[in-house]
Motif scaffolding. Structure first.
Motif, short mmCIF file in Angstrom:
data_model
loop_
_atom_site.label_atom_id
_atom_site.label_comp_id
_atom_site.label_asym_id
_atom_site.label_seq_id
_atom_site.Cartn_x
_atom_site.Cartn_y
_atom_site.Cartn_z
N PHE A 59 0.88 -1.17 0.00
CA PHE A 59 0.00 0.00 0.00
C PHE A 59 0.91 1.22 0.00
O PHE A 59 1.77 1.35 0.87
CB PHE A 59 -0.90 0.00 1.24
N LEU A 60 0.74 2.08 -0.98
CA LEU A 60 1.64 3.22 -1.15
C LEU A 60 0.93 4.52 -0.79
O LEU A 60 -0.22 4.73 -1.19
CB LEU A 60 2.12 3.31 -2.61
N TYR A 61 1.64 5.35 -0.06
CA TYR A 61 1.18 6.73 0.13
C TYR A 61 2.22 7.65 -0.49
O TYR A 61 3.40 7.59 -0.14
CB TYR A 61 0.98 7.07 1.61
N ILE A 62 1.76 8.48 -1.41
CA ILE A 62 2.64 9.41 -2.10
C ILE A 62 2.37 10.80 -1.54
O ILE A 62 1.21 11.28 -1.55
CB ILE A 62 2.37 9.38 -3.63
N GLU A 63 3.41 11.45 -1.03
CA GLU A 63 3.20 12.73 -0.34
C GLU A 63 2.70 13.81 -1.28
O GLU A 63 2.81 13.72 -2.50
CB GLU A 63 4.50 13.17 0.33
N ALA A 64 2.15 14.83 -0.67
CA ALA A 64 1.57 15.94 -1.41
C ALA A 64 2.65 16.77 -2.10
O ALA A 64 3.80 16.82 -1.68
CB ALA A 64 0.78 16.83 -0.45
N ASN A 65 2.26 17.42 -3.18
CA ASN A 65 3.07 18.43 -3.82
C ASN A 65 2.13 19.29 -4.65
O ASN A 65 0.98 18.92 -4.89
CB ASN A 65 4.17 17.81 -4.69
N VAL A 66 2.63 20.40 -5.13
CA VAL A 66 1.83 21.31 -5.94
C VAL A 66 1.43 20.62 -7.24
O VAL A 66 2.15 19.78 -7.75
CB VAL A 66 2.67 22.57 -6.24
N GLY A 67 0.27 21.01 -7.76
CA GLY A 67 -0.18 20.46 -9.04
C GLY A 67 -1.17 19.35 -8.79
O GLY A 67 -2.03 19.45 -7.93
N SER A 68 -1.05 18.28 -9.53
CA SER A 68 -1.98 17.18 -9.31
C SER A 68 -1.67 16.53 -7.97
O SER A 68 -0.55 16.59 -7.48
CB SER A 68 -1.86 16.17 -10.44
N SER A 69 -2.67 15.90 -7.39
CA SER A 69 -2.52 15.24 -6.08
C SER A 69 -1.90 16.17 -5.04
O SER A 69 -0.96 15.79 -4.34
CB SER A 69 -1.63 14.00 -6.21
N SER A 70 -2.44 17.37 -4.93
CA SER A 70 -1.87 18.31 -3.97
C SER A 70 -2.18 17.90 -2.54
O SER A 70 -1.63 18.47 -1.60
CB SER A 70 -2.39 19.71 -4.24
N GLY A 71 -3.07 16.93 -2.38
CA GLY A 71 -3.34 16.42 -1.04
C GLY A 71 -2.71 15.06 -0.83
O GLY A 71 -3.03 14.37 0.13
N GLY A 72 -1.83 14.66 -1.69
CA GLY A 72 -1.25 13.33 -1.59
C GLY A 72 -2.01 12.36 -2.47
O GLY A 72 -3.04 12.68 -3.06
N HIS A 73 -1.52 11.15 -2.54
CA HIS A 73 -2.09 10.14 -3.43
C HIS A 73 -1.86 8.77 -2.82
O HIS A 73 -0.97 8.60 -1.97
CB HIS A 73 -1.39 10.25 -4.78
#
Lengths: 634, 148
Positions: A59-73
């Motif tokens: 199970f992967l959590y990708i941290e937030a960044n500007v642009g798409s998925s700004s709340g994480g993914h």
């Protein structure tokens, strides 16, 4: 701090993570010995890169960044496949499937995000059920989306036919009219006559041309077709797909009947790319394999001519083109391959920064081409997929070589492509009757709009209720027939409609708290890895100071899509509000300047300044979203 | 004043913190994904053993066909629709002439086995009639797929 994570965290030096709500790992020990630290770093990253064990998925959590998925993914990794939901332009929640190396490269490197990995331990048969379900849902959804795309194509094609324009078809650019008959195609023609009859080509051409003239868009009665996310759909053939396939078959039969030759742009001609001839000379062992390949391709052509497939037109053109290329290779004694990049626009610009690394790229691609070629010609059974990999390896080498030699933009798509060579082909000047075309276009438009709405109802996307996190959980739950079974298999079951599941970082926390998870790990972002590497070589304090802002950073250059900011706030959570205040002021100042420049730049600087200020706001509350992004060439 | 600022902070954090990924077009160059390009081109070297007949690079395709087969067994899926569906999966995996590709048939066999269809009942499957008549080796290759 979780002791199980210590080896990874030590290995990456000062790697840090923020999980949205500002919780962070405390600083930890650094090795005195740079050599040991470097080895552990390599082991740590490698351990994350390795495939999950057969009885687990990640199970992967990708941290937030500007642009798409700004709340994480969030995503699931099963073997080499990563499944995750994306919000697409049409407003659907689309279940995407990516290969792990590409997924990691995009999110970890280019988007500069830390990826947190929680292995979920389960029985092998349950893992297989999870994998099967995600693959099935992906395939089914993409069939629905393909049909929607076909309905859209119907509209475009009807407009072209209304105007009397020749439609654009895949493979029409492989061949061009020639004055003389090409020997290899002549030989094929003779064998077709021997196998299927002397009048085969003439007869089939007449049939297809008659079919084309009478081909009309029929009513589809789409309301009778159920759109299900769990059952493979049976759609009627789309008008555009049938029409373009008939055109492709007609072109293929005309090519076989004579008067055509392989187009120069369709194959990788060493001369036009400036590649030395000795790089493509065919050796005796290769010659014998090419003769086998030639025979195979001939059989492919014969098989496709008589195939019951309704989509054989383009495959037939492709087989003819590959056959012609192999025949030319045998004739000329040099390896001639189709160009899978034919028809594409250049996507690598001719900037000075780019050319600094191009020589290394050429060496790398030359080596890949040589290795791929060696592997291909050693195969016991030559197959289309392997041939396509060879075509792509050759194209990358040729294109970068030409780019280096000419200092001009060149083509280097990331994906492995099948030769397509699109071109226009169709009966010249024939137009559909205006009234008929108008009625067909109106029906096509109505079908498209209605189908799209029905599809949205099955695959809705809603930031506050049905997003990438909730849909991942919903699909995972669907694998099991009951809550109890899911809990037995995974350790727990999550409710996709619960508020906490909506937010990616919170979902990850729930998964690690409740599911049966193994030792978690971290794939540090590109910047964090570079900082760790530099810190092994120089004074870490000096490195972090220099890299803390965009003015003195050697790593970071602002890219399109990044917001305006001065200071990186990922590294020092306790100082974040102060750094965020500086960024906020900077953004507002840029917006102020933008007010003055807006008559000249259409408000671009004003917009960028406001955007920069907006993404500085969470920093005032200790929350880091913005991390900068990195160019593919760094 | 401070209350307004707190609301702005809260709203901006909520607004910015819940987004999901927008589709990315495949616009990055191979210069940026050299590792994955290198992986794909060297997967040829894991290819075709005489026993197996398919290479590493085609396992994902084989498994997709297996999944499709498993999904349609027992349904009223027509032979034509099945061949169309196989063609689409093959195209996504870089294969245009799927009828000449053994991995197609191995995948069908794998899917049939998973669905509980015995080898003796392969020819009874309506949706397979087109595939079975497409080449002489089709049935034996499908049966070989039961190994997986």
């Amino acid at each position: 701090m979780d002791p199980a994570r210590l080896p990874v965290l030590i290995g990456v030096g000062t790697a840090k993570q923020c999980i949205g709500s500002a919780s962070r790992w405390p600083r930890f020990l650094r090795f005195r010995s740079r050599g040991i630290a470097a080895v552990v770093l390599a082991i740590a990253v490698r351990s994350v890169a390795a495939d999950p064990e057969p009885s687990q998925f990640d199970f992967l959590y990708i941290e937030a960044n500007v642009g798409s998925s700004s709340g994480g993914h969030v995503a699931l990794r099963i073997g080499d496949d990563v499944f995750h939901y994306q919000h697409d332009d049409e407003g659907f929640a689309v279940l995407a499937r990516d290969e792990w190396p590409r997924f990691r490269r995009i999110y970890n490197d280019l988007d500069n995000r830390n990826i947190h990995v929680a292995p979920i331990e389960l029985r092998a048969e349950d893992r297989e059920k999870v994998r099967d379900r995600f693959v099935q849902r992906h395939l089914i959804q993409h069939r629905h989306l393909d049909f929607l795309a076909a309905l859209r194509s119907d509209l475009g094609l009807l407009q072209q036919l209304r105007a009397g324009a020749a439609p654009r078809i895949s493979g029409a650019g492989f061949f061009v009219p020639a004055r003389r008959r090409v020997p290899e195609l002549r030989s094929l023609e003779r064998e077709i006559a021997a196998r299927f009859g002397a009048d085969y080509l003439t007869r089939r051409l007449a049939e297809l041309e008659g079919l084309l003239r009478s081909h009309r868009r029929a009513a589809l009665n789409l309301d009778r077709i159920e759109i299900s996310e769990s059952r493979f759909p049976s759609y009627p053939p789309a008008f555009s797909e049938v029409h373009l396939d008939i055109l492709s078959q007609i072109l293929a039969l005309r090519i076989l009947s004579g008067g055509w030759a392989l187009a120069r742009e369709a194959f990788l001609d060493p001369e036009s790319f400036g590649v030395p001839a000795n790089k493509v000379t065919v050796s005796p062992p290769e010659r014998s394999q090419l003769e086998r390949l030639e025979r195979q391709l001939r059989e492919s052509v014969f098989g496709l001519l008589e195939s019951p497939r309704s989509d054989r037109g383009y495959p037939l053109l492709l087989a003819l083109a590959r056959y012609s290329a192999v025949a030319a290779s045998l004739e000329e004694g040099r390896l001639i391959l189709l160009n899978p990049f034919s028809g594409l626009a250049e996507n690598v610009p001719d900037t000075p920064e780019r050319y600094r690394s191009l020589e290394l790229s050429v060496v790398r691609h030359a080596s890949a081409f040589r290795r791929t070629r060696e592997a291909f010609f050693k195969l016991d059974e030559l197959d289309e997929k392997s041939l396509n990999l060879l075509e792509n390896a050759a194209a990358r080498y040729f294109e970068t070589f030409r780019g280096l030699r000419t200092h001009r933009p060149f083509r280097a798509p990331a994906a492995v492509l099948i030769p397509n060579a699109p071109g226009h082909f169709g009966p010249a000047g024939e137009k559909m009757v205006e009234a008929e075309a108008a009625a067909a276009a109106e029906a096509a438009e109505a079908d498209y709009a209605s189908f799209r709405e029905r599809l949205r109802a099955v695959y809705p996307y809603n930031l506050a209720a049905r997003n990438c996190a909730t849909e991942l959980v919903r699909t995972l739950n669907s694998v099991f027939s009951s809550d109890e079974e899911a809990a037995r298999a995974l350790g727990a079951q999550l409710d996709p409609d619960a508020l906490a599941v909506l937010v990616p970082f919170r979902l990850y926390e729930l998964v690690t708290e409740r599911f049966r998870t193994g030792r978690q790990s971290l794939s540090p972002s590109y910047r964090n890895r570079k900082l760790s590497t530099f810190s092994l070589m120089e004074n870490p304090l000096w490195i972090h100071l220099a890299e803390s802002n965009i003015l003195t950073s050697a790593l970071y250059r602002r890219h399109r899509g990044d917001t305006l900011f001065l200071l990186f706030t990922e590294d020092l959570p306790w100082l974040r509000p102060v750094l965020g205040a500086v960024n906020l002021s900077y953004g507002l100042a840029q917006a102020g300047v933008g007010l003055l420049t807006s008559p000249f730049d259409r408000g671009d600087r004003l917009g960028e300044g406001l955007r920069g200020a907006l993404f500085s706001m969470p920093e005032l509350a200790f929350i880091n979203i913005r991390k900068g992004s990195f160019s593919p060439l760094e | 004043m401070y209350r307004i600022l707190a609301y702005v902070l809260l709203l901006s954090t909520v607004a910015l913190s819940s987004g999901c990924s927008i589709s990315r077009s495949f616009s990055e160059s191979s210069e940026s994904v050299s590792d994955s390009v290198s992986d794909s081109v060297t997967s040829i070297s894991g290819s075709s053993s005489p026993k197996d007949g398919i290479g590493e690079a085609k396992i994902p395709y084989r498994d997709d066909v297996a999944n499709l087969t498993l999904s349609v067994v027992g349904s009223n899926f027509s032979s034509k629709n099945f061949m169309d569906a196989v063609g689409r999966i093959a195209a996504q995996r870089g294969i245009s002439d799927w009828q000449s590709e053994k991995a197609t048939y191995y995948g069908i066999g794998k899917g049939l086995k998973k669905a509980g269809v015995s080898k003796e009942r392969i020819q009874n499957q309506t949706f397979l009639q087109g595939v079975l008549s497409s080449r002489a080796e089709a049935l034996s290759w499908i049966q070989r797929g039961y190994r997986y």
